[in-house]
Enzyme design. Sequence first.
Site, PDB file in Angstrom:
ATOM      1  N   ILE A 133       0.853  -1.187   0.000  1.00  0.00           N
ATOM      2  CA  ILE A 133       0.000   0.000   0.000  1.00  0.00           C
ATOM      3  C   ILE A 133       0.893   1.243   0.000  1.00  0.00           C
ATOM      4  O   ILE A 133       1.919   1.268   0.694  1.00  0.00           O
ATOM      5  CB  ILE A 133      -0.902   0.011   1.268  1.00  0.00           C
ATOM      6  CG1 ILE A 133      -1.680  -1.313   1.430  1.00  0.00           C
ATOM      7  CG2 ILE A 133      -1.833   1.214   1.275  1.00  0.00           C
ATOM      8  CD1 ILE A 133      -2.864  -1.505   0.542  1.00  0.00           C
ATOM      9  N   THR A 255       5.836  -7.935  24.835  1.00  0.00           N
ATOM     10  CA  THR A 255       5.123  -6.656  24.709  1.00  0.00           C
ATOM     11  C   THR A 255       3.663  -6.876  24.302  1.00  0.00           C
ATOM     12  O   THR A 255       3.148  -6.258  23.368  1.00  0.00           O
ATOM     13  CB  THR A 255       5.836  -5.735  23.694  1.00  0.00           C
ATOM     14  OG1 THR A 255       6.011  -6.467  22.463  1.00  0.00           O
ATOM     15  CG2 THR A 255       7.173  -5.289  24.215  1.00  0.00           C
ATOM     16  N   GLU A 313      -0.516  -7.127  15.586  1.00  0.00           N
ATOM     17  CA  GLU A 313       0.324  -8.110  16.278  1.00  0.00           C
ATOM     18  C   GLU A 313      -0.218  -8.436  17.677  1.00  0.00           C
ATOM     19  O   GLU A 313      -0.181  -9.586  18.106  1.00  0.00           O
ATOM     20  CB  GLU A 313       1.755  -7.576  16.375  1.00  0.00           C
ATOM     21  CG  GLU A 313       2.753  -8.544  16.954  1.00  0.00           C
ATOM     22  CD  GLU A 313       4.177  -8.036  16.760  1.00  0.00           C
ATOM     23  OE1 GLU A 313       4.821  -8.443  15.772  1.00  0.00           O
ATOM     24  OE2 GLU A 313       4.635  -7.220  17.588  1.00  0.00           O
TER      25      GLU A 313
HETATM   26  C1  5GW Z   1       3.704   2.568   6.546  1.00  0.00           C
HETATM   27  C2  5GW Z   1       4.178   3.313   7.585  1.00  0.00           C
HETATM   28  C3  5GW Z   1       4.180   2.802   8.864  1.00  0.00           C
HETATM   29  C4  5GW Z   1       3.692   1.536   9.069  1.00  0.00           C
HETATM   30  C5  5GW Z   1       3.204   0.778   8.025  1.00  0.00           C
HETATM   31  C6  5GW Z   1       3.206   1.307   6.740  1.00  0.00           C
HETATM   32  C7  5GW Z   1       2.731   0.492   5.623  1.00  0.00           C
HETATM   33  C8  5GW Z   1       2.613  -0.877   5.764  1.00  0.00           C
HETATM   34  C9  5GW Z   1       2.411   1.050   4.343  1.00  0.00           C
HETATM   35  O1  5GW Z   1       2.459   2.275   4.092  1.00  0.00           O
HETATM   36  N1  5GW Z   1       2.033   0.232   3.323  1.00  0.00           N
HETATM   37  C10 5GW Z   1       1.949  -1.114   3.507  1.00  0.00           C
HETATM   38  O2  5GW Z   1       1.629  -1.820   2.539  1.00  0.00           O
HETATM   39  N2  5GW Z   1       2.192  -1.663   4.724  1.00  0.00           N
HETATM   40  C11 5GW Z   1       2.040  -3.117   4.887  1.00  0.00           C
HETATM   41  O3  5GW Z   1       1.963  -3.456   6.259  1.00  0.00           O
HETATM   42  C12 5GW Z   1       3.252  -3.823   4.311  1.00  0.00           C
HETATM   43  O4  5GW Z   1       2.852  -5.090   3.810  1.00  0.00           O
HETATM   44  C13 5GW Z   1       4.115  -3.991   5.539  1.00  0.00           C
HETATM   45  O5  5GW Z   1       5.075  -5.005   5.399  1.00  0.00           O
HETATM   46  C14 5GW Z   1       3.083  -4.275   6.601  1.00  0.00           C
HETATM   47  C15 5GW Z   1       3.520  -3.990   8.044  1.00  0.00           C
HETATM   48  O6  5GW Z   1       4.133  -2.726   8.148  1.00  0.00           O
HETATM   49  P1  5GW Z   1       5.696  -2.584   8.414  1.00  0.00           P
HETATM   50  O7  5GW Z   1       6.409  -3.624   7.609  1.00  0.00           O
HETATM   51  O8  5GW Z   1       6.118  -1.171   8.157  1.00  0.00           O
HETATM   52  O9  5GW Z   1       5.815  -2.923   9.933  1.00  0.00           O
HETATM   53  P2  5GW Z   1       7.173  -3.349  10.700  1.00  0.00           P
HETATM   54  O10 5GW Z   1       6.698  -3.699  12.078  1.00  0.00           O
HETATM   55  O11 5GW Z   1       7.764  -4.529   9.995  1.00  0.00           O
HETATM   56  O12 5GW Z   1       8.101  -2.155  10.641  1.00  0.00           O
END
Ligand code: 5GW
Length: 362
Positions: A133, A255, A313
Amino acid sequence: MRIFSKTLSNPRRLLFCLCAGLLLSWFTLKGTGLHANLDLLCQLHRILSTEADLLSQHSNSTGTNSHLSHLKDVKLPRILYTKSDVFNPQRTDVLTVTPWLAPIVWHGTFNRHILNTQFHQIDVRVGLTVFAIKKYTRFLNTFIESAEKFFMVGHKVNYYVFTDRVNEIPNFTFAKGRRLVVLEVPAYERWQDVTMRRMEMIRDFSIKRFVKEVDYLACVDVDMVFLDEVGVEILSNVFGALHPGFFEKSRNEFTYERRPQSSAYIPVELGDFYFAGGYFGGVIEEVIKLTNYCHNAMMADKQQNIEALWQDESYLNRYFLSHKPTKILSPEYIWNNYYGSPAVVKTKRFLGIDKIYDEVRF
Ligand code: 5GW
Ligand code: MN
């Protein structure tokens, strides 16, 4: 049988039998509670479709498109491997089975060759869901190209990419039996909603589409790269993965959501493991149950203006506390170099990509 056909030929008797049958099933279902009802109906559906298949096979022995066709065509493959030794477990440095007898999948505990043979025998179809996204479309290239090298090699795979930017999805070439399906979905404004709404969308598309197309789903983060094999050893009724930051920690350090007002609340005296939000899956029915629970719990919390500490989570961890996974993936399956390279982690199969937060966050 004769009584039966007589009944069918007499409209009044037929009506009576139908009513009696309905009443009987109503009374049976009434006492069992909603979940039992659904289970019962699912089982019934399975039994009926199996019977229908057997019947159609019986009358048409050339029928090849039945999902039971493998039953009449048993092969006896010969697989060579060294025998297991009861006194020499492959791993003694880590827990490899839970108290509810779910395997914990670590390097060295399984033979991929045996497992591949088993899953080829059922011609397994696996769906891999990811969300790309907004700016996260930039992770797709590495994700898909590395998945073609390491994810379920030799098996049928559907990549399901949920995105709001359909025209940013690159073209890929796939091995035989593998394809990519682009699913256009809305982009929520808050990043918390972007990650949390994955549950609702996976649920809806599972019911609408995945249930017809694949046997198992794996639902993962997209900001990742496959560096080593991730195969059918991950598959089970319902599975989760140990978060790389917490597998060595004690309960009180997890957590989990600790506010009792939240539906994701877990008190300090409970909990088995801390599961990563970016990796879960199972058979479609189980994924529907899991995502439906998590989505509803999030909506209930939203009504009370509360959002669990680690979004989806936290709700996933609450679900797994009461619905224990039937298989657990070691942190090899969702590693992040932020946590270094401990000796028990022999391979990093699926690794988080360092993000420049200013570039992808909003
Ligand atoms: C963007 C900013 C902060 C947190 C999430 C997003 C985000 C996540 C986004 O803009 N677009 C998106 O497709 N995602 C989806 O949510 C992705 O598949 C991403 O791998 C998943 C989880 O967010 P992450 O990977 O940023 O979370 P962390 O905990 O791995 O850093
Ligand atoms: Mn991630």
